[in-house]
Write an enzyme that holds these catalytic residues in place. Sequence first.
Site, PDB file in Angstrom:
ATOM      1  N   PRO A 193      -3.875 -11.299  10.570  1.00 27.90           N
ATOM      2  CA  PRO A 193      -4.205 -11.005  11.970  1.00 27.90           C
ATOM      3  C   PRO A 193      -4.304  -9.495  12.162  1.00 27.90           C
ATOM      4  CG  PRO A 193      -1.903 -11.670  11.745  1.00 27.90           C
ATOM      5  CD  PRO A 193      -2.549 -11.897  10.414  1.00 27.90           C
ATOM      6  N   ASN A 244       0.848  -1.194   0.000  1.00 28.12           N
ATOM      7  CA  ASN A 244       0.000   0.000   0.000  1.00 28.12           C
ATOM      8  C   ASN A 244       0.884   1.244   0.000  1.00 28.12           C
ATOM      9  OD1 ASN A 244       0.469   0.903   2.847  1.00 28.12           O
ATOM     10  ND2 ASN A 244      -0.410  -1.125   3.253  1.00 28.12           N
ATOM     11  N   ILE A 286      -3.381  -6.659  14.355  1.00 24.17           N
ATOM     12  CA  ILE A 286      -2.398  -6.452  15.431  1.00 24.17           C
ATOM     13  C   ILE A 286      -2.968  -5.536  16.507  1.00 24.17           C
ATOM     14  CG2 ILE A 286      -0.071  -5.572  15.912  1.00 24.17           C
ATOM     15  CD1 ILE A 286       0.505  -6.319  12.885  1.00 24.17           C
ATOM     16  N   PHE A 320      -4.821   3.949  14.598  1.00 23.10           N
ATOM     17  CA  PHE A 320      -5.140   4.957  13.591  1.00 23.10           C
ATOM     18  C   PHE A 320      -6.320   4.448  12.789  1.00 23.10           C
ATOM     19  CE2 PHE A 320      -1.964   8.382  13.288  1.00 23.10           C
ATOM     20  CZ  PHE A 320      -1.187   8.017  14.380  1.00 23.10           C
TER      21      PHE A 320
HETATM   22  N1  CTP Z   1      -4.271  -2.590  12.048  1.00 21.36           N
HETATM   23  C1  CTP Z   1      -3.544  -3.614  12.589  1.00 21.36           C
HETATM   24  N2  CTP Z   1      -3.551  -4.828  11.978  1.00 21.36           N
HETATM   25  C2  CTP Z   1      -4.295  -5.052  10.868  1.00 21.36           C
HETATM   26  C3  CTP Z   1      -5.040  -3.995  10.308  1.00 21.36           C
HETATM   27  C4  CTP Z   1      -5.005  -2.758  10.922  1.00 21.36           C
HETATM   28  O1  CTP Z   1      -2.874  -3.423  13.604  1.00 21.36           O
HETATM   29  N3  CTP Z   1      -4.277  -6.236  10.305  1.00 21.36           N
HETATM   30  C5  CTP Z   1      -4.289  -1.301  12.750  1.00 21.36           C
HETATM   31  C6  CTP Z   1      -3.608  -0.164  12.030  1.00 21.36           C
HETATM   32  O2  CTP Z   1      -2.254  -0.057  12.440  1.00 21.36           O
HETATM   33  C7  CTP Z   1      -4.422   1.024  12.525  1.00 21.36           C
HETATM   34  C8  CTP Z   1      -5.792   0.454  12.753  1.00 21.36           C
HETATM   35  O3  CTP Z   1      -5.624  -0.939  12.869  1.00 21.36           O
HETATM   36  O4  CTP Z   1      -3.959   1.501  13.762  1.00 21.36           O
HETATM   37  C9  CTP Z   1      -6.823   0.721  11.713  1.00 21.36           C
HETATM   38  O5  CTP Z   1      -6.346   0.472  10.417  1.00 21.36           O
HETATM   39  P1  CTP Z   1      -7.305   0.700   9.186  1.00 21.36           P
HETATM   40  O6  CTP Z   1      -6.609   0.254   7.949  1.00 21.36           O
HETATM   41  O7  CTP Z   1      -7.876   2.082   9.223  1.00 21.36           O
HETATM   42  O8  CTP Z   1      -8.500  -0.224   9.572  1.00 21.36           O
HETATM   43  P2  CTP Z   1      -8.852  -1.690   9.220  1.00 21.36           P
HETATM   44  O9  CTP Z   1      -8.761  -2.523  10.434  1.00 21.36           O
HETATM   45  O10 CTP Z   1      -8.088  -2.148   8.039  1.00 21.36           O
HETATM   46  O11 CTP Z   1     -10.402  -1.544   8.893  1.00 21.36           O
HETATM   47  P3  CTP Z   1     -11.125  -1.166   7.518  1.00 21.36           P
HETATM   48  O12 CTP Z   1     -10.336  -1.783   6.406  1.00 21.36           O
HETATM   49  O13 CTP Z   1     -12.468  -1.771   7.684  1.00 21.36           O
HETATM   50  O14 CTP Z   1     -11.188   0.327   7.465  1.00 21.36           O
END
Ligand code: CTP
Length: 397
Positions: free
Chosen positions: A303, A208, A305, A323
């Site tokens: 997973p 990304n 995190i 975030f």
């Molecule tokens: N995050 C994480 N592990 C993942 C996905 C996200 O730790 N597998 C954490 C990111 O570091 C961030 C937060 O979750 O602090 C939100 O990330 P975001 O991409 O906005 O959300 P998603 O969980 O991916 O939800 P969505 O795709 O539905 O917006």
Amino acid sequence: MLSAKRILLIIGGGIAAYKTLDLIRRLRERGASVTPVLTRAGAEFVTPLAVSALAGQKVFSDLFDLTDEAEMGHIQLSRSADLIVVAPATADLMAKMATGRADDLASTVLLATDTPVLIAPAMNVRMWEHPATQRNIAVLKGDGITFVGPNAGDMACGEHGPGRMAEVPEILSAIETALGDGPLKGQRVLVTSGPTHEPIDPVRYIANRSSGAQGTAIARALAALGAHVVFVTGPATVPPPDGVIVIRVETAQEMLDAVEATLPVDAAICAAAVADWRVSSASDHKIKKTKGGLPVLEFAENPDILATLSQKTTDRPRLVVGFAAETNDVIANATAKRARKGCDWIVANDVRPDTGIMGGSENAVTLITADGAEDWPRMGKDQVATQLAARIATALS
Ligand code: CTP
């Protein structure tokens, strides 16, 4: 002031060692005590007598000096300081530190210590620029060693460029910063940062656009307040900050493993843009074009995190911050995300392409806590980081 601070000063073998004599005087003027360790090469440039006269203490130089071992073993020597300063840090000494060698007193002390280490490198410009030294610098920074200098300028060897040891006032101010009693002193904080790369086959991956800029700025701001920062980063485009422990990972699963291995921590800031999905069975060979049609990729969920950390029953950090990168209904989505993941705070931002936030230098965030949503004005990512670090310091105090 440095009153009652104990500095273990390792003097390496370089012409800049003469400046270290002045450094000893200035440190003592400020109230610090200086225990000097002189390497064999260092003793070619400054005499043990001059060093000990200025330090007001004996000079340690030999690993196998039985008198020294009886009075203060090298292990104790390595622990009996608030800060270890290496000045000048030669290319050789840095190579020993980077590879964990311990074949003299200075390198043994550096390997045995759990005290913060500040180094002031000094060497010929070509030696500084050599890929081997650059590799060692990266390793040492990743180990949490703090650097002051080197500066660019004319060198004793007649060449010009980076390699001159930092001047005494610069080293003094780096020592004061390293010993500073910031509000996060003694706190362990984990920061995740950057994108993750999820392999499709050995040469292709899913990624990304995250640059890692916001996570890096947060780690730097937390370290500046005195926190012990462990920085777990995916393949970011900005370099990691100085003075933090750097753990590099590629995939979401590796990031989770590194995060788990870091616990317990007082606070965790999850700024990484973790890929939500991985290819469920990444190929171990390059996928070829075939006449049979297009390849079909099957995905598995990675997973989470942030959720894993937030929902821990043992070792849950006291403060977990996530975030939320959103492209619509920012506050509603982020508020729901906070509840779903179970974290304490969410820093929400609008990442629609026209905002220029993803990969840019500015951020406009809303901080969502149990008390509601708080809009912060658009500002530089460094300022967001400074403001967030200050809030974290208040929350942990
Ligand atoms: N995050 C994480 N592990 C993942 C996905 C996200 O730790 N597998 C954490 C990111 O570091 C961030 C937060 O979750 O602090 C939100 O990330 P975001 O991409 O906005 O959300 P998603 O969980 O991916 O939800 P969505 O795709 O539905 O917006």
